[in-house]
Design a protein around this motif. Structure first.
Motif, mmCIF file in Angstrom:
data_model
loop_
_atom_site.group_PDB
_atom_site.id
_atom_site.type_symbol
_atom_site.label_atom_id
_atom_site.label_comp_id
_atom_site.label_asym_id
_atom_site.label_seq_id
_atom_site.Cartn_x
_atom_site.Cartn_y
_atom_site.Cartn_z
ATOM 1 N N SER A 296 8.865 -39.979 -37.996
ATOM 2 C CA SER A 296 8.309 -38.907 -38.822
ATOM 3 C C SER A 296 8.609 -37.542 -38.221
ATOM 4 N N VAL A 297 8.413 -37.417 -36.906
ATOM 5 C CA VAL A 297 8.691 -36.152 -36.233
ATOM 6 C C VAL A 297 10.162 -35.781 -36.383
ATOM 7 N N LEU A 298 11.044 -36.772 -36.214
ATOM 8 C CA LEU A 298 12.476 -36.498 -36.319
ATOM 9 C C LEU A 298 12.876 -36.142 -37.755
ATOM 10 N N CYS A 299 12.205 -36.737 -38.746
ATOM 11 C CA CYS A 299 12.459 -36.339 -40.141
ATOM 12 C C CYS A 299 12.096 -34.870 -40.351
ATOM 13 N N GLY A 300 10.981 -34.450 -39.765
ATOM 14 C CA GLY A 300 10.563 -33.064 -39.905
ATOM 15 C C GLY A 300 11.430 -32.085 -39.130
ATOM 16 N N CYS A 301 12.182 -32.590 -38.139
ATOM 17 C CA CYS A 301 13.040 -31.728 -37.318
ATOM 18 C C CYS A 301 14.499 -31.757 -37.766
ATOM 19 N N VAL A 302 14.763 -32.226 -38.967
ATOM 20 C CA VAL A 302 16.140 -32.340 -39.442
ATOM 21 C C VAL A 302 16.837 -30.977 -39.390
ATOM 22 N N PRO A 303 18.027 -30.918 -38.807
ATOM 23 C CA PRO A 303 18.740 -29.635 -38.746
ATOM 24 C C PRO A 303 19.445 -29.341 -40.068
ATOM 25 N N ILE B 153 0.578 -43.188 -47.694
ATOM 26 C CA ILE B 153 0.773 -41.792 -48.073
ATOM 27 C C ILE B 153 2.260 -41.470 -48.178
ATOM 28 N N ASP B 154 3.065 -42.020 -47.262
ATOM 29 C CA ASP B 154 4.490 -41.688 -47.248
ATOM 30 C C ASP B 154 5.270 -42.322 -48.400
ATOM 31 N N GLN B 155 4.645 -43.256 -49.135
ATOM 32 C CA GLN B 155 5.303 -43.806 -50.312
ATOM 33 C C GLN B 155 5.397 -42.787 -51.442
ATOM 34 N N PHE C 173 5.910 -34.607 -42.902
ATOM 35 C CA PHE C 173 6.231 -35.604 -41.886
ATOM 36 C C PHE C 173 5.391 -35.408 -40.627
ATOM 37 N N TRP C 174 5.179 -34.163 -40.235
ATOM 38 C CA TRP C 174 4.446 -33.889 -39.008
ATOM 39 C C TRP C 174 2.967 -34.258 -39.113
ATOM 40 N N VAL C 175 2.422 -34.308 -40.321
ATOM 41 C CA VAL C 175 1.005 -34.621 -40.480
ATOM 42 C C VAL C 175 0.684 -36.027 -39.983
ATOM 43 N N ASN C 176 1.706 -36.879 -39.853
ATOM 44 C CA ASN C 176 1.465 -38.242 -39.363
ATOM 45 C C ASN C 176 1.109 -38.286 -37.881
ATOM 46 N N VAL C 177 1.446 -37.247 -37.127
ATOM 47 C CA VAL C 177 1.218 -37.261 -35.677
ATOM 48 C C VAL C 177 -0.268 -37.378 -35.330
ATOM 49 N N PRO C 178 -1.154 -36.491 -35.819
ATOM 50 C CA PRO C 178 -2.571 -36.651 -35.455
ATOM 51 C C PRO C 178 -3.179 -37.951 -35.971
ATOM 52 N N VAL C 179 -2.727 -38.415 -37.128
ATOM 53 C CA VAL C 179 -3.247 -39.680 -37.665
ATOM 54 C C VAL C 179 -2.868 -40.834 -36.741
ATOM 55 N N ALA C 180 -1.625 -40.830 -36.270
ATOM 56 C CA ALA C 180 -1.177 -41.886 -35.369
ATOM 57 C C ALA C 180 -1.936 -41.857 -34.047
#
Length: 530
Positions: free
Chosen positions: A102-109, A37-39, A183-190
Motif C-alpha cells: 500500500s505504501v509503495l502504491c502511494g509512492c508511485v513516481p 475497503i481497497d476493493q 493507500f497510505w490510510v492502511n498504515v495506521p489500520v495495520a
C-alpha cells in the motif's frame, strides 16, 4: 445463610478466555477491513490517478483488476499456508505484505514506469490480502467455541462487509487532499491490527504436511486466467477470441488441477470435503449470492451517479441503505445459526434477498433515491441473513479441522462468483444501455453514427474504463447527459433494471440450493486426524 456456589472450572475458563477472544476478533477485523475497503476505494480516485500519472484507460483498468486477480488466484494458497505455518503467523505476514504494498502504491513516481509500478504493487496487495483473510477468519474460528461461533462470525462478516461501503466515502474524502492517501490510510489500520494480535496471545497451531507447490501454481494460473477472461469480457467483447481463450484455458487448467489434486499425497485442496452434502450446498448458496453481493456496490453506485445525478459521496450514502439491512440481519442470522443451524437462515436470506432485489429493480425508474431505501435495505438484509451462516457452516464441516484450507476454498468460490457477476451483468448493462440511448438520440435527430458513438461512450464510462471524463465530469459523456436530459438517465435506469432482476434470479437459485441442505448442525469440532 447460604452464599452463591463458586463458579465451575469451565465457567472460570470461559471468563478468562473472553477478553482474549474479543481482542483476537478486534485484531482480525482491523486486518481484513483494509482488504474490503481497497476493493472499492480505488475506483473513486481513478480519474485523479489517471490525470496525474497520465495513465491510459486500459492501464487504469489493469490497476483496478490486478488486485482482484491476485486476490482470487492466491486465496487457496493462503488458506493452506495458514494451516501449515500457523494462522497468526500467516495473518501477520499477510498484513505486512499488504501494508508495505500500500505504501509503495502511494509512492508511485511520475513518468513512463508509473503504470507498471502501480500494477505490480496492486498485485502484491492482493497477495497480502489472500494470505491475510483466510488466516484471520481461521483465527476467529479457532478461538471461539462452536456454540458461540455463529454470533462471532456474524459480527466479523457484518462489520467487514459493511466496510466495503466505507471505501467510496473514504476515497472521496481523501482524494480531495491527495489520491495517494487512499493507500497510505492502511498504515495506521495495520499497526492497530498487529498490536491487537500480539496482545491477544493467539495460540498457534500447525498441521503436518507439505506445501503442494505444483497445485498452488495450477490453481493460481487457472483462477487468474479464467477471472481475467470474465473481467475483460466487457472490453474485449464476448465474441473475442481472447475472451474465450482466457475463460476456457483457465477452466482447462482448473480441471487439470482437480485431477492432479486427487492423485497427490499432500494436496493443496482436499476435495473430499465436497462429499459432505451440507458443505456443497453452503458453497452453492455462497456462489449464487456473491453473483449479486459484490457487483451491487458497483452497479448501484454508478446508477446513482448517472440516473440520479449524485456525487460519488452521495452515491456512497445511497449504498448505506443496503448496509443498514445487511448489518442488522447479519446479527440475526448468526443467532439463528447457533440455535437452529444454517438451513433456516439461508432460506430466509435467499428468499428475502430475491424479493428485495426484484422490488428494488422495479423502483429504479422512479429516479428517487429516498423512495428506494426499503427495497435496498431488504436486499441487504437478505444477504446479511445468509452470508455468515453459509460461511460458518461450511468451515465447521472442514475435514480434520483444516479451517485455513476450507476458508481458502469458500473465499475462492466467493471471489470467483463476484468476478463472473461483474462480467455478466456488466455486459448486460453495456448492451442494453447502448441500444436504448442510441434509440433516444436518434429520436432527437442525431445521425445514427453519432448516436451510436455517444451511446458507446456512456457504456464505456459505466463499465469500468475511467478516462477522467465520466458521468459527473466535463467530457463527452457528461455533455451527452446534459444535452439529452432525463431521457438518457431513464434509459440507464431501465438498463439497470435488467441487472437487478438478474441479481434477484441469482438469489432465487440460491434459495433452491438452500432447500437441499440436510439441516444437520455441527455441535462440536470435527475430529482431528494427525
Amino acid at each position: 445463610m447460604t452464599g452463591n456456589p463458586p463458579p465451575s472450572p469451565a465457567t472460570e475458563a470461559a471468563r478468562s478466555e473472553a477478553p482474549r477472544q474479543r481482542l483476537a476478533l478486534a485484531a482480525m477485523l482491523f486486518a481484513v477491513s483494509m482488504t474490503f475497503i481497497d476493493q472499492t476505494i480505488v475506483s473513486i480516485a481513478a480519474p485523479d490517478i489517471t490525470d496525474e500519472l497520465g495513465l491510459s484507460a486500459s492501464g487504469m483498468q489493469w490497476v483496478v483488476n490486478a488486485y482482484l486477480l491476485s486476490l482470487a488466484a492466491f486465496f487457496a494458497l493462503g488458506g493452506r499456508l495458514s494451516d501449515l505455518f500457523g494462522h497468526r503467523r500467516i495473518m501477520l505476514l499477510g498484513t505486512v505484505v499488504f501494508v508495505v504494498s500500500s505504501v509503495l502504491c502511494g509512492c508511485v513516481p511520475s513518468g513512463g514506469f508509473a503504470q507498471t509500478w502501480l500494477i505490480i504493487f496492486r498485485a502484491t496487495q492482493g497477495l497480502g490480502a489472500a494470505l491475510m483473510f483466510p488466516a484471520a477468519l481461521a483465527v476467529v474460528i479457532a478461538v471461539f467455541p462452536v456454540d458461540r461461533r455463529g454470533r462471532a462470525l456474524a459480527l466479523f462478516f457484518g462489520l467487514s462487509g459493511a466496510l466495503t461501503a466505507v471505501g467510496p466515502l473514504l476515497g472521496g474524502w481523501l482524494t480531495e487532499w491527495t489520491w495517494r492517501a487512499i493507500f497510505w490510510v492502511n498504515v495506521p489500520v495495520a499497526v492497530v491490527a498487529i498490536v491487537l494480535a500480539v496482545l491477544a496471545r493467539i495460540p498457534e497451531k500447525r498441521r503436518t504436511g507439505r506445501l503442494d507447490v505444483v497445485g498452488a501454481v495450477l490453481v493460481a494460473a487457472g483462477m487468474a486466467l479464467s477471472v481475467l477472461g470474465f473481467q475483460r469480457a466487457s472490453a474485449w467483447g464476448w465474441s473475442s477470441v481472447a475472451t474465450w481463450a482466457c475463460i476456457v484455458g483457465g477452466l482447462v487448467v482448473l480441471a487439470f488441477f482437480y485431477g492432479y489434486e486427487r492423485r497427490t499425497r499432500h494436496p493443496l485442496i482436499n476435495f473430499d470435503v465436497f462429499r459432505d452434502r451440507a458443505f456443497t450446498v453452503d458453497s452453492l448458496v455462497l456462489f449464487f449470492a456473491m453473483l449479486a453481493f459484490v457487483p451491487v456496490f458497483f452497479f448501484a453506485s454508478v446508477y446513482a451517479q448517472v440516473s440520479l445525478s449524485a456525487s460519488p459521496n452521495q452515491a456512497a450514502l445511497f449504498l448505506l441503505y443496503f448496509f443498514v439491512g445487511f448489518g442488522i440481519a447479519s446479527q440475526w442470522g448468526g443467532k439463528i445459526l447457533d440455535k437452529r443451524g444454517a438451513r433456516p437462515a439461508m432460506k430466509i436470506g435467499c428468499a428475502l434477498g430475491a424479493v428485495g432485489f426484484f422490488l428494488w429493480a422495479q423502483k429504479l425508474t422512479d429516479l428517487s433515491m429516498h423512495d428506494q431505501w426499503p427495497y435496498a435495505a431488504m436486499a441487504g438484509a437478505g444477504i446479511g441473513f445468509l452470508l455468515a451462516p453459509a460461511s460458518t457452516d461450511a468451515v465447521n464441516r472442514s475435514i480434520d479441522a483444516s479451517y485455513g484450507e476450507v476458508t481458502g476454498i469458500t473465499q475462492t468460490i466467493r471471489n470467483y462468483a463476484a468476478a463472473i457477476g461483474m462480467a455478466v451483468f456488466g455486459t448486460v448493462l453495456t448492451h442494453v444501455t447502448t441500444d436504448r440511448i442510441t434509440t433516444t438520440l436518434q429520436d432527437r435527430g442525431l445521425p445514427t453514427a453519432e448516436a451510436e458513438q455517444t451511446a458507446r461512450q456512456v457504456a464505456e464510462a459505466v463499465t469500468g474504463h475511467p478516462d477522467g471524463q465520466g458521468p459527473t465530469g466535463d467530457g463527452p459523456v457528461a455533455r451527452a447527459l446534459r444535452g439529452a436530459g432525463d431521457a438518457i438517465r431513464m434509459d440507464f435506469a431501465e438498463a439497470n433494471q435488467w441487472v437487478f432482476y438478474g441479481m434477484a434470479i441469482a438469489l432465487a437459485i440460491a434459495f433452491l440450493c438452500a432447500l437441499a441442505h440436510p439441516g444437520t448442525r455441527v455441535t462440536a469440532p470435527p475430529p482431528r486426524q494427525d
